[in-house]
Design a protein around this motif. Sequence first.
Motif, PDB file in Angstrom:
ATOM      1  N   LEU A 250     -12.082  81.943  -3.626  1.00  0.00           N
ATOM      2  CA  LEU A 250     -12.793  80.766  -4.423  1.00  0.00           C
ATOM      3  C   LEU A 250     -13.073  81.343  -5.767  1.00  0.00           C
ATOM      4  O   LEU A 250     -12.856  80.709  -6.719  1.00  0.00           O
ATOM      5  CB  LEU A 250     -14.122  80.222  -3.497  1.00  0.00           C
ATOM      6  CG  LEU A 250     -13.854  79.387  -2.528  1.00  0.00           C
ATOM      7  CD1 LEU A 250     -15.407  79.249  -2.057  1.00  0.00           C
ATOM      8  CD2 LEU A 250     -13.132  78.066  -2.721  1.00  0.00           C
ATOM      9  N   LEU A 251     -13.768  82.576  -6.008  1.00  0.00           N
ATOM     10  CA  LEU A 251     -13.836  83.219  -7.211  1.00  0.00           C
ATOM     11  C   LEU A 251     -12.323  83.480  -7.908  1.00  0.00           C
ATOM     12  O   LEU A 251     -12.272  83.247  -9.144  1.00  0.00           O
ATOM     13  CB  LEU A 251     -14.397  84.520  -6.947  1.00  0.00           C
ATOM     14  CG  LEU A 251     -15.812  84.427  -6.525  1.00  0.00           C
ATOM     15  CD1 LEU A 251     -16.526  86.042  -6.072  1.00  0.00           C
ATOM     16  CD2 LEU A 251     -16.743  83.768  -7.530  1.00  0.00           C
TER      17      LEU A 251
ATOM     18  N   LEU B  16     -19.577  81.529 -21.944  1.00  0.00           N
ATOM     19  CA  LEU B  16     -20.663  81.432 -21.123  1.00  0.00           C
ATOM     20  C   LEU B  16     -20.246  81.288 -19.461  1.00  0.00           C
ATOM     21  O   LEU B  16     -20.653  81.859 -18.557  1.00  0.00           O
ATOM     22  CB  LEU B  16     -21.811  80.563 -21.456  1.00  0.00           C
ATOM     23  CG  LEU B  16     -22.863  80.344 -20.676  1.00  0.00           C
ATOM     24  CD1 LEU B  16     -23.667  81.588 -20.331  1.00  0.00           C
ATOM     25  CD2 LEU B  16     -23.900  79.145 -21.054  1.00  0.00           C
ATOM     26  N   PHE B  17     -19.388  80.376 -19.437  1.00  0.00           N
ATOM     27  CA  PHE B  17     -18.856  79.913 -17.996  1.00  0.00           C
ATOM     28  C   PHE B  17     -18.318  81.474 -17.437  1.00  0.00           C
ATOM     29  O   PHE B  17     -18.262  81.581 -16.014  1.00  0.00           O
ATOM     30  CB  PHE B  17     -17.648  78.790 -17.907  1.00  0.00           C
ATOM     31  CG  PHE B  17     -18.441  77.392 -18.456  1.00  0.00           C
ATOM     32  CD1 PHE B  17     -19.680  77.332 -18.305  1.00  0.00           C
ATOM     33  CD2 PHE B  17     -17.630  76.616 -18.665  1.00  0.00           C
ATOM     34  CE1 PHE B  17     -20.203  76.343 -18.569  1.00  0.00           C
ATOM     35  CE2 PHE B  17     -18.116  75.316 -19.067  1.00  0.00           C
ATOM     36  CZ  PHE B  17     -19.475  75.144 -18.838  1.00  0.00           C
ATOM     37  N   PHE B  18     -17.665  81.997 -18.208  1.00  0.00           N
ATOM     38  CA  PHE B  18     -17.114  83.307 -17.708  1.00  0.00           C
ATOM     39  C   PHE B  18     -18.043  84.294 -17.352  1.00  0.00           C
ATOM     40  O   PHE B  18     -17.959  84.874 -16.246  1.00  0.00           O
ATOM     41  CB  PHE B  18     -15.879  83.991 -18.737  1.00  0.00           C
ATOM     42  CG  PHE B  18     -14.637  83.397 -18.695  1.00  0.00           C
ATOM     43  CD1 PHE B  18     -13.969  83.733 -17.665  1.00  0.00           C
ATOM     44  CD2 PHE B  18     -14.012  82.752 -19.784  1.00  0.00           C
ATOM     45  CE1 PHE B  18     -12.498  83.303 -17.665  1.00  0.00           C
ATOM     46  CE2 PHE B  18     -12.695  82.433 -19.727  1.00  0.00           C
ATOM     47  CZ  PHE B  18     -12.042  82.529 -18.951  1.00  0.00           C
ATOM     48  N   ARG B  19     -19.052  84.277 -18.257  1.00  0.00           N
ATOM     49  CA  ARG B  19     -20.167  85.216 -17.786  1.00  0.00           C
ATOM     50  C   ARG B  19     -20.988  84.852 -16.482  1.00  0.00           C
ATOM     51  O   ARG B  19     -21.160  85.659 -15.559  1.00  0.00           O
ATOM     52  CB  ARG B  19     -21.030  85.261 -18.894  1.00  0.00           C
ATOM     53  CG  ARG B  19     -20.796  86.328 -20.206  1.00  0.00           C
ATOM     54  CD  ARG B  19     -21.815  85.996 -21.237  1.00  0.00           C
ATOM     55  NE  ARG B  19     -22.930  86.295 -21.042  1.00  0.00           N
ATOM     56  CZ  ARG B  19     -24.269  85.863 -21.576  1.00  0.00           C
ATOM     57  NH1 ARG B  19     -24.209  85.028 -22.458  1.00  0.00           N
ATOM     58  NH2 ARG B  19     -25.302  86.211 -21.080  1.00  0.00           N
ATOM     59  N   ALA B  20     -20.899  83.472 -16.334  1.00  0.00           N
ATOM     60  CA  ALA B  20     -21.642  83.003 -15.177  1.00  0.00           C
ATOM     61  C   ALA B  20     -20.701  83.202 -14.009  1.00  0.00           C
ATOM     62  O   ALA B  20     -21.097  83.605 -12.978  1.00  0.00           O
ATOM     63  CB  ALA B  20     -21.838  81.440 -15.102  1.00  0.00           C
ATOM     64  N   ALA B  21     -19.414  83.189 -14.125  1.00  0.00           N
ATOM     65  CA  ALA B  21     -18.503  83.484 -13.069  1.00  0.00           C
ATOM     66  C   ALA B  21     -18.575  84.858 -12.577  1.00  0.00           C
ATOM     67  O   ALA B  21     -18.508  85.126 -11.622  1.00  0.00           O
ATOM     68  CB  ALA B  21     -17.108  83.073 -13.425  1.00  0.00           C
ATOM     69  N   ASP B  22     -18.652  85.628 -13.543  1.00  0.00           N
ATOM     70  CA  ASP B  22     -18.918  87.209 -13.270  1.00  0.00           C
ATOM     71  C   ASP B  22     -19.981  87.536 -12.513  1.00  0.00           C
ATOM     72  O   ASP B  22     -20.227  88.380 -11.416  1.00  0.00           O
ATOM     73  CB  ASP B  22     -18.815  87.938 -14.762  1.00  0.00           C
ATOM     74  CG  ASP B  22     -17.532  88.020 -15.268  1.00  0.00           C
ATOM     75  OD1 ASP B  22     -16.404  87.714 -14.644  1.00  0.00           O
ATOM     76  OD2 ASP B  22     -17.626  88.285 -16.781  1.00  0.00           O
TER      77      ASP B  22
ATOM     78  N   SER C 116      -9.794  91.347 -16.592  1.00  0.00           N
ATOM     79  CA  SER C 116     -10.509  90.214 -17.530  1.00  0.00           C
ATOM     80  C   SER C 116     -11.808  90.296 -17.737  1.00  0.00           C
ATOM     81  O   SER C 116     -12.387  90.334 -18.966  1.00  0.00           O
ATOM     82  CB  SER C 116      -9.927  88.854 -16.849  1.00  0.00           C
ATOM     83  OG  SER C 116      -8.901  88.696 -16.863  1.00  0.00           O
ATOM     84  N   ARG C 117     -12.467  90.700 -16.888  1.00  0.00           N
ATOM     85  CA  ARG C 117     -13.835  90.859 -16.916  1.00  0.00           C
ATOM     86  C   ARG C 117     -14.360  92.204 -17.752  1.00  0.00           C
ATOM     87  O   ARG C 117     -15.121  92.323 -18.598  1.00  0.00           O
ATOM     88  CB  ARG C 117     -14.470  91.237 -15.575  1.00  0.00           C
ATOM     89  CG  ARG C 117     -16.210  91.307 -15.537  1.00  0.00           C
ATOM     90  CD  ARG C 117     -16.769  91.389 -14.188  1.00  0.00           C
ATOM     91  NE  ARG C 117     -18.497  91.410 -14.369  1.00  0.00           N
ATOM     92  CZ  ARG C 117     -19.225  91.289 -13.351  1.00  0.00           C
ATOM     93  NH1 ARG C 117     -18.890  91.039 -12.275  1.00  0.00           N
ATOM     94  NH2 ARG C 117     -20.619  91.567 -13.459  1.00  0.00           N
ATOM     95  N   ILE C 118     -13.558  93.221 -17.548  1.00  0.00           N
ATOM     96  CA  ILE C 118     -13.584  94.587 -18.318  1.00  0.00           C
ATOM     97  C   ILE C 118     -13.440  94.157 -19.808  1.00  0.00           C
ATOM     98  O   ILE C 118     -14.149  94.647 -20.442  1.00  0.00           O
ATOM     99  CB  ILE C 118     -12.669  95.658 -17.763  1.00  0.00           C
ATOM    100  CG1 ILE C 118     -13.055  96.016 -16.294  1.00  0.00           C
ATOM    101  CG2 ILE C 118     -12.584  96.850 -18.642  1.00  0.00           C
ATOM    102  CD1 ILE C 118     -14.349  96.499 -15.951  1.00  0.00           C
ATOM    103  N   VAL C 119     -12.615  93.505 -20.242  1.00  0.00           N
ATOM    104  CA  VAL C 119     -12.183  93.179 -21.618  1.00  0.00           C
ATOM    105  C   VAL C 119     -13.401  92.478 -22.318  1.00  0.00           C
ATOM    106  O   VAL C 119     -13.887  92.656 -23.243  1.00  0.00           O
ATOM    107  CB  VAL C 119     -11.094  92.532 -21.758  1.00  0.00           C
ATOM    108  CG1 VAL C 119     -10.705  91.889 -22.992  1.00  0.00           C
ATOM    109  CG2 VAL C 119      -9.725  93.234 -21.117  1.00  0.00           C
TER     110      VAL C 119
END
Length: 710
Positions: A21-22, A92-98, A385-388
């Motif tokens: 799901l993630l 912000l959605f990306f940060r919330a997903a992380d 992607s998160r690292i970047v």
Amino acid sequence: MSAPDPMAEIRASFFIECEELLEALQDGLEAMADDSGDLETINVVFRAVHSIKGGAGAFGLEGLVRFAHRYETVLDAVRSNTLVADGDAIKLFFRAADHLSDLVRESRDDGILPEAEGNAILTELDALLGDHGVAEEDEAAIEFQPLGLSLDLGLADLPAPAPARFTIHFAPEPELYETGNEPYMILRALAELGSCEVTCLTDKVPQLTEFAPEASYLKWTVILTADVQEAEIVSIFEFVDGLCALTIAPIPSDVPAPQDVSNDPLSELPEMPDLPDLTPPPAPAAEPEPAQPPAPAAKAKATPQSAAKSVVRVDLDRIERLVNLVGELVINQAMLSQSLESSGLSPHSDAMNGLEEFQRLTRDIHDSVMMIRAQPVKSLFQRMSRIVRECSAAVRKDVRLVTEGDTTEVDKTVIERLSDPLTHMIRNAVDHGLESTQNRLAAGKPEQGVVKLTAAHRSGRVIIEVSDDGGGINREKVKQIATDKGLIAADASLTDTEIDNLLFLPGFSTASEVSDLSGRGVGMDVVRNAIQALGGRITITSTPGEGTTFSISLPLTLAVLDGMVVQVAGETMVLPVNLVIETLTIDHSNLEQTRPGLNVVRVRGEFVSLFDLGVELGYRSAQDSYLDAVVLLIADEGGSRAALIVDEIQDQRQVVIKGLDESFYRAPGIAAATILGDGQIALILDPSDIIAQAQGSTLAIAPNLMELTS
């Protein structure tokens, strides 16, 4: 011995599902960021968070449920077009997903949830919704004591308002059952709201011969009489949203209510209805006309074919054991082949024919097992992607990650061990490779820097490249730093490639100050060692003002390879077959000498450098003449070619890769070892590394490797 806890197994399955799901959540957010996301993409993102929340609630993971609920509330606003997802919102959605990924990991490991970071993100999410979103959260937190008032207005007693009535049509999809949901529990929850009249419709159930276990044939019609709002009914179906066909319609008050409705809400749930007679009817005596199959049956037959592929999750230890057994099978097959060949049997005998069939079966089993171990690099790329995002925020640069070839498959072990070196390379690209915003604008470049991560299959290997559109390597600065640290002589004359390779020296760093990302001198040497431990190699290509590319070449698998067995100076060696283009024999017509000690061979009008494999490995000195020598024409994944001289080609077979212990000397050109059919140990060579490390002359003698093979 105690029986395994079934809830523990279900909990483990839930967290495995969370990973999927993630992954879907990341894909959807990336599509939204690229302006390629439609309404269905937004629905996928919403359902991913919603499903995680629903499963977490079943296991009492309150922290995960609370964050996911607030996150999905904002996504629902985007889905209903009450909130526009602009660039800042998607970040912000990306940060919330992380953070959601962190919560899943900590919940799985029973760790401590990072509440401070989560609260900060929730505050920003609430700010997107404005006062409406905050009011919804605060409404549930208001506590008050009602004050009773007695008012006598002198009015006659009025009749109590009649409870509302609804007609509910509920038709589950096959996916509802696959996710572990049960219609009975939903009907029971409806009955707890008030009086229910439930009717199960079985008209779609086909004959037994047409019955498909995966299909969904039953549906229900419910007449609900209760003092509730429609929203309360919808909330009961919240966890099966998208998994069923659902309609809820209020019944007008002028329609008479059904008589004799029991007050017991559970009593209205019907008993299991009698299924239609599923026994095929007997064939009539007379020859009937061809009967057309009923439409529901035809639909039922099509349902399993159109359903998604079924997936079986297998414990990794079982797969590793299977891989080891296949390796032993390959070794035993080689031993059997060598025994039969040495026995003098005719090549056309039954035993030799059976051996050939055994070899084909062994190869098919090996290929099938390797497909089980292979995984797309997509999960690894998503982590980058998160690292970047985190690194770009730390150094205050606008950076975008572009990925290509994320469906490229590689051995699972390679993916797991590649995470750390790839993380460091991505950080270097963001911190060192890309210029600051001011410098990019001054150079006429876009404000946003680009880091590109690609993967592809090439020449039987996996090529992963990390590139940036930064300023390239400042070779003068690199050389000066190496000189100041005493790594090279001040008057050393180095080529561009040699200067670039200085970055791999231990303790080397171009950072002027220590930061959270770099500057401590622990980096590219560790990356190179990790790549070499996987049987791979890493190269650098850099153009000043345009950017830098790091290329990693890795084997597809760490278990078995197709090898060519050769003899060199009395030693048995194995080379990967996929790198060998052709074999030839040297004669006067194709041998040329450009200068003493340096020979080339002519291959269809082109000159190819000639290397004596025995000389380059240090087994012997250069020979006086190479006429009639056997040559292997090698091509690496970069397209460059070279010719290697060997004494004899013995065989072509599958070999099992055995890694060399860390205590062995890390010799250039030696990738691993294997066990041959006669029990002899042979070294597996990396021809591209041998050519890269060659002295450029067949007279040059490399370090002696006799200790490694003795």
